[in-house]
Design a protein around this motif. Structure first.
Motif, PDB file in Angstrom:
ATOM      1  N   VAL A  91       0.814  -1.221   0.000  1.00  0.00           N
ATOM      2  CA  VAL A  91       0.000   0.000   0.000  1.00  0.00           C
ATOM      3  C   VAL A  91       0.850   1.276   0.000  1.00  0.00           C
ATOM      4  O   VAL A  91       0.566   2.200  -0.764  1.00  0.00           O
ATOM      5  N   PRO A  92       1.908   1.400   0.837  1.00  0.00           N
ATOM      6  CA  PRO A  92       2.707   2.631   0.781  1.00  0.00           C
ATOM      7  C   PRO A  92       3.328   2.876  -0.587  1.00  0.00           C
ATOM      8  O   PRO A  92       3.351   4.021  -1.081  1.00  0.00           O
ATOM      9  N   GLU A  93       3.843   1.819  -1.217  1.00  0.00           N
ATOM     10  CA  GLU A  93       4.424   1.967  -2.552  1.00  0.00           C
ATOM     11  C   GLU A  93       3.356   2.348  -3.573  1.00  0.00           C
ATOM     12  O   GLU A  93       3.609   3.135  -4.494  1.00  0.00           O
ATOM     13  N   LEU A  94       2.153   1.810  -3.411  1.00  0.00           N
ATOM     14  CA  LEU A  94       1.059   2.163  -4.317  1.00  0.00           C
ATOM     15  C   LEU A  94       0.661   3.622  -4.152  1.00  0.00           C
ATOM     16  O   LEU A  94       0.361   4.310  -5.132  1.00  0.00           O
ATOM     17  N   ALA A  95       0.664   4.105  -2.911  1.00  0.00           N
ATOM     18  CA  ALA A  95       0.302   5.501  -2.656  1.00  0.00           C
ATOM     19  C   ALA A  95       1.295   6.450  -3.313  1.00  0.00           C
ATOM     20  O   ALA A  95       0.900   7.416  -3.991  1.00  0.00           O
ATOM     21  N   THR A 146      -0.549   3.321   7.091  1.00  0.00           N
ATOM     22  CA  THR A 146       0.089   2.068   6.680  1.00  0.00           C
ATOM     23  C   THR A 146       1.588   2.011   6.925  1.00  0.00           C
ATOM     24  O   THR A 146       2.162   0.929   6.951  1.00  0.00           O
ATOM     25  N   VAL A 147       2.238   3.176   7.081  1.00  0.00           N
ATOM     26  CA  VAL A 147       3.671   3.187   7.356  1.00  0.00           C
ATOM     27  C   VAL A 147       3.869   3.251   8.862  1.00  0.00           C
ATOM     28  O   VAL A 147       3.512   4.233   9.504  1.00  0.00           O
ATOM     29  N   THR A 148       4.453   2.203   9.448  1.00  0.00           N
ATOM     30  CA  THR A 148       4.643   2.141  10.895  1.00  0.00           C
ATOM     31  C   THR A 148       6.113   2.026  11.238  1.00  0.00           C
ATOM     32  O   THR A 148       6.946   1.676  10.402  1.00  0.00           O
ATOM     33  N   ASP A 149       6.426   2.328  12.458  1.00  0.00           N
ATOM     34  CA  ASP A 149       7.799   2.215  12.957  1.00  0.00           C
ATOM     35  C   ASP A 149       8.238   0.758  12.907  1.00  0.00           C
ATOM     36  O   ASP A 149       7.567  -0.112  13.470  1.00  0.00           O
ATOM     37  N   PRO A 150       9.368   0.437  12.230  1.00  0.00           N
ATOM     38  CA  PRO A 150       9.798  -0.955  12.137  1.00  0.00           C
ATOM     39  C   PRO A 150      10.089  -1.592  13.487  1.00  0.00           C
ATOM     40  O   PRO A 150      10.037  -2.810  13.632  1.00  0.00           O
ATOM     41  N   VAL A 151      10.387  -0.785  14.502  1.00  0.00           N
ATOM     42  CA  VAL A 151      10.659  -1.338  15.829  1.00  0.00           C
ATOM     43  C   VAL A 151       9.362  -1.781  16.505  1.00  0.00           C
ATOM     44  O   VAL A 151       9.282  -2.817  17.157  1.00  0.00           O
ATOM     45  N   LEU A 152       8.301  -0.981  16.276  1.00  0.00           N
ATOM     46  CA  LEU A 152       7.030  -1.280  16.928  1.00  0.00           C
ATOM     47  C   LEU A 152       6.209  -2.292  16.154  1.00  0.00           C
ATOM     48  O   LEU A 152       5.304  -2.914  16.704  1.00  0.00           O
TER      49      LEU A 152
END
Length: 315
Positions: A91-95, A146-152
């Motif tokens: 989804v982020p890449e599509l946006a 849709t973009v979240t912190d990779p740590v969380l």
């Protein structure tokens, strides 16, 4: 044609300056990201606020809003569907890809062309409104959710719903556009002591975005095999440079019966290249940055012959 050449010359000179700054490392290694954040959080919100406060709503809410906005949104949806089914992108890449295929460079190239080629800057205002108050919020909310912190890790459904509500209230670009529209609708005129510094900050948006774009090209091989997502870039470029002007022509000609100069203006606006804002967004959310960078550069180059052909056929 002289206006087209003049507009593109301005673009290339400032982007070239950014590239040289990157090559010489005068601004340091983090210059691209710092400039992008400056544009995102400060300069672009100020630019939008000032532009909307000083615009007549009757000029903005016109059939150009439907033609320009409708063709842009339709092309963006076509990209999202095609890239999802064919390339299986997230989804982020599509946006980001949807924006890259349809988000018009309406300020730093659109305004010069509107003034010198179309002899009427009002053609750009409706598209600017659509992109700021409708198109950008849709994409930015999608990215915020849709973009979240990779740590969380991935946000929970409840957190995603919460973010969908909070995102437009905290995004500086959306806030700047909405605030400007409200002030304009109420007929208020902020004092010069407020408008002048806002105007100064807004005027920095275009050159900073172009410099950031030039900085991003340092050490980068555009369309490089194994690094650039070539199919994504090719799809976005074809949709932006070929499909979007054709769609705008069809909507304006057969949907609204436009002919002559008005039809020419609508098609030229649709043929403008991808805005540097898309790279700013991609950098802000750390998604599809190479795709945004390469598409912006290639559509900028490709729009020169595209607009020349349109001028020969319709001017």
């Amino acid at each position: 044609m002289s206006g087209v050449v003049s507009g593109f010359t301005v673009i290339f000179i400032v982007v070239g300056a950014g590239y040289l700054l990157g090559r010489t490392r005068v601004l340091g290694d983090s210059a691209h990201e710092v400039l992008s954040r400056l544009v995102f959080f400060v300069c672009t919100p100020a630019l939008l606020f000032h532009a909307l406060v000083t615009s007549e709503l009757s000029v903005i809410f016109s059939k150009t809003l439907v033609i320009a906005g409708g063709s842009a949104f339709t092309i963006g949806i076509v990209y999202v569907i095609t890239a999802r089914l064919w390339l299986h992108r997230s989804v982020p890449e599509l946006a980001i890809g949807g924006l890259a295929s349809s988000y018009v460079n309406s300020v730093n190239l659109g305004l010069p062309i509107a003034i010198f080629v179309l002899d009427d800057a009002s053609f750009i205002a409706p598209l600017l409104l659509f992109q700021i108050l409708i198109y950008s919020p849709i994409a930015l909310i999608t990215l915020d959710v849709t973009v979240t912190d990779p740590v969380l890790g991935r946000a929970s459904r409840a957190a995603a719903m919460r973010d969908a509500v909070i995102a437009p209230l905290t995004n500086p670009i959306v806030l700047g556009g909405v605030a400007g529209l409200i002030v304009s609708a109420l007929g208020l005129q902020p004092p010069a002591a407020i408008l002048e510094p806002v105007d100064m900050l807004g005027n920095a948006s275009v050159p900073c975005a172009l410099l950031a774009f030039g900085l991003s090209l340092t050490g980068a091989a555009v369309f490089k095999k194994g690094e650039s997502p070539r199919r994504d870039i090719a799809l976005a470029c074809v949709l932006k440079i070929v499909a979007m002007p054709l769609l705008a022509y069809a909507i304006a000609r057969w949907g609204f019966g436009e002919t002559g100069h008005e039809l020419f203006a609508q098609v030229v606006i649709a043929a403008l290249p991808t805005a540097q804002n898309v790279l700013v967004y991609a950098t802000r959310y750390r998604r599809a940055q190479i795709m945004a960078r390469d598409t912006t550069l290639l559509t900028t180059l490709g729009s020169v012959p595209s607009i020349a052909v349109i001028a020969l056929l319709l001017a």
